[in-house]
Design an enzyme around this catalytic site. Structure first.
Site, mmCIF file in Angstrom:
data_model
loop_
_atom_site.group_PDB
_atom_site.id
_atom_site.type_symbol
_atom_site.label_atom_id
_atom_site.label_comp_id
_atom_site.label_asym_id
_atom_site.label_seq_id
_atom_site.Cartn_x
_atom_site.Cartn_y
_atom_site.Cartn_z
ATOM 1 C CB SER A 213 37.253 11.474 47.521
ATOM 2 O OG SER A 213 38.006 12.685 48.074
ATOM 3 C CG ASN A 214 41.547 11.367 50.909
ATOM 4 O OD1 ASN A 214 41.303 12.073 51.750
ATOM 5 N ND2 ASN A 214 42.262 11.638 49.835
#
Ligand code: CTP
Length: 401
Positions: A213-214
């Site tokens: 993810s980020n």
């Protein structure tokens, strides 16, 4: 009824200033966020600390502030932009006269001139003053200038006489405030438009407990969605896994993966305006395990495959007259890379965001954005909630002129 609405409360120097304290509480109880501006003479009746404690915000009184010379004098512009409604209660005969004649000799009156939101004036004074020819003229003029005026009620006044001049009860002010905000939104540049906004990160799972993810917080995307509601749009927010809550009323659909988001975006592909602020993962694991991968069984490398480029797909399949707005977060060559994305994805506007700026990027409440269109470019800097509104006004006020 006022949930999520932003009320700027202007308090002037009359005895009813003490009632403004209760009014502030009532606005808060109804779910509104309140900021307060006082005239210097209002502080003779109620201390500014009372309002700052209750509003949990600083109270603006003076235009110029020696301890914060750079920032504070532009508050009339920023707060005037921030608010959904500026309520001046109580409004003395003196301030009423200044407003009608366009004076800007203190923070409260300067904000009247700068405000982009509707303004509600609650004239409150002694009965004799209220009935004077000058005040009657000023009230008529105020209405002619487009101010909303809630006329005072009859009752016992501070002077001991019974006459018209009392500040109306908080219920009446709140009800009128809600009505004004609702009506004003119907006149906004996005009124009647379906707006789709995506916000937050995607998660691409390797197994049930691990994902790629980020750090996107969704704050900028949610600010864009709220700004679109404030400009009258009928908004659907596609929301990723974030803690940030939206305060305005809007439809919300949740996504986790880029594929989920692609499906939702396709379902809404005919929206009048699409704003892709989601931080979509460009890659996902080629396969993901249904069971948790054990240390001893795991490979040390992961095979990846590309996720769909949702914005590009929307650009290739765009509906007639649809406006497409993308975001670009870059660490180098911001403008050049953003312009490339604008062309490649066949979109109208791109909000370019540098990750290297001091006041921009993931999780902050501030941002620095360069809005790039096919023919123009403009920079915006400040709280995400404020610049979101400025960006949409820049795009859509021009389009409707
Ligand atoms: N975007 C999208 N689908 C993807 C990737 C990005 O719709 N799979 C959208 C984002 O929501 C954003 C815009 O495309 O509005 C640009 O995203 P960004 O991550 O900056 O650019 P990419 O196109 O992914 O290119 P790169 O990662 O190479 O910079």
């Amino acid at each position: 009824m006022l949930s999520g609405k932003r009320i700027l409360l202007g308090v002037t120097g009359g005895i009813a200033a003490y009632k403004a304290v209760y009014l502030l509480r009532e606005f808060q109880k109804a779910g509104a966020e309140v900021r307060v501006i006082m005239t210097p003479s209002a502080t003779r009746f109620v201390g500014s600390e009372t309002f700052s404690s209750l509003s949990r915000n600083e109270v603006a009184v003076e235009m110029f502030n020696d301890t914060d010379p750079g920032e504070s004098w532009t508050k009339h512009i920023h707060w005037g932009e921030w608010a959904d409604l500026y309520v001046i209660a109580p409004c003395t005969a003196n301030t009423l006269s200044k407003i009608v004649h366009g004076q800007s000799d203190n923070m409260l009156t300067s904000t009247v001139l700068a405000a982009r939101c509707p303004i509600l004036i609650c004239p409150t004074m002694d009965g004799e003053m209220y009935e004077s020819a000058s005040v009657s003229d000023n009230i008529s003029q105020a209405k002619n200038h487009g101010f909303h005026v809630l006329e005072p009620e009859s009752g016992y006044l501070a002077s001991g006489i019974e006459a018209v001049g009392r500040l109306p009860e908080a219920d009446a002010i709140l009800e009128y405030a809600d009505q004004i905000i609702t009506e004003n939104r119907k006149k906004g540049p996005l009124s009647g438009k379906k707006v789709l906004v995506s916000a937050g990160p995607t998660r691409e799972f390797l197994d049930p407990v691990r994902f790629i993810s980020n750090p996107s917080s969704g704050k900028m995307g949610i600010a864009m969605a709220e700004a679109a509601v404030r400009l009258g749009g009928e908004v659907t927010l596609l929301k990723g896994p974030v803690d940030e809550k939206e305060t305005e009323r809007m439809a919300v659909e949740s996504f986790i993966t880029a594929d989920d988001l692609f499906t939702l975006a396709q379902n809404h592909k005919d929206a009048d305006i699409i704003i892709m602020a989601a931080a979509v993962s460009d890659f996902k694991p080629a396969s993901s395990s249904k069971e948790k991968v054990k240390k001893e069984d795991s490979e040390t490398s992961i095979e990846m495959e590309q996720t769909p480029d949702i914005l590009q797909w929307l650009g290739e399949n765009r509906a007639e007259k649809q406006v497409l707005i993308g975001f670009a977060m870059e660490t180098a060559n911001l403008e050049e890379n953003a312009k490339k994305k604008l062309r490649k994805k066949n979109i109208d506007w791109i909000c370019a965001n540098s990750l290297t700026g001091e006041n921009s990027g993931f999780h902050t409440d501030q941002n620095e954005i360069q809005l790039i269109g096919k023919e123009s470019s403009k920079e915006f800097k400040g709280p995400k909630k404020e610049i979101a509104l400025q960006i949409l006004r820049e795009i859509f006020d021009k389009a409707t002129q």
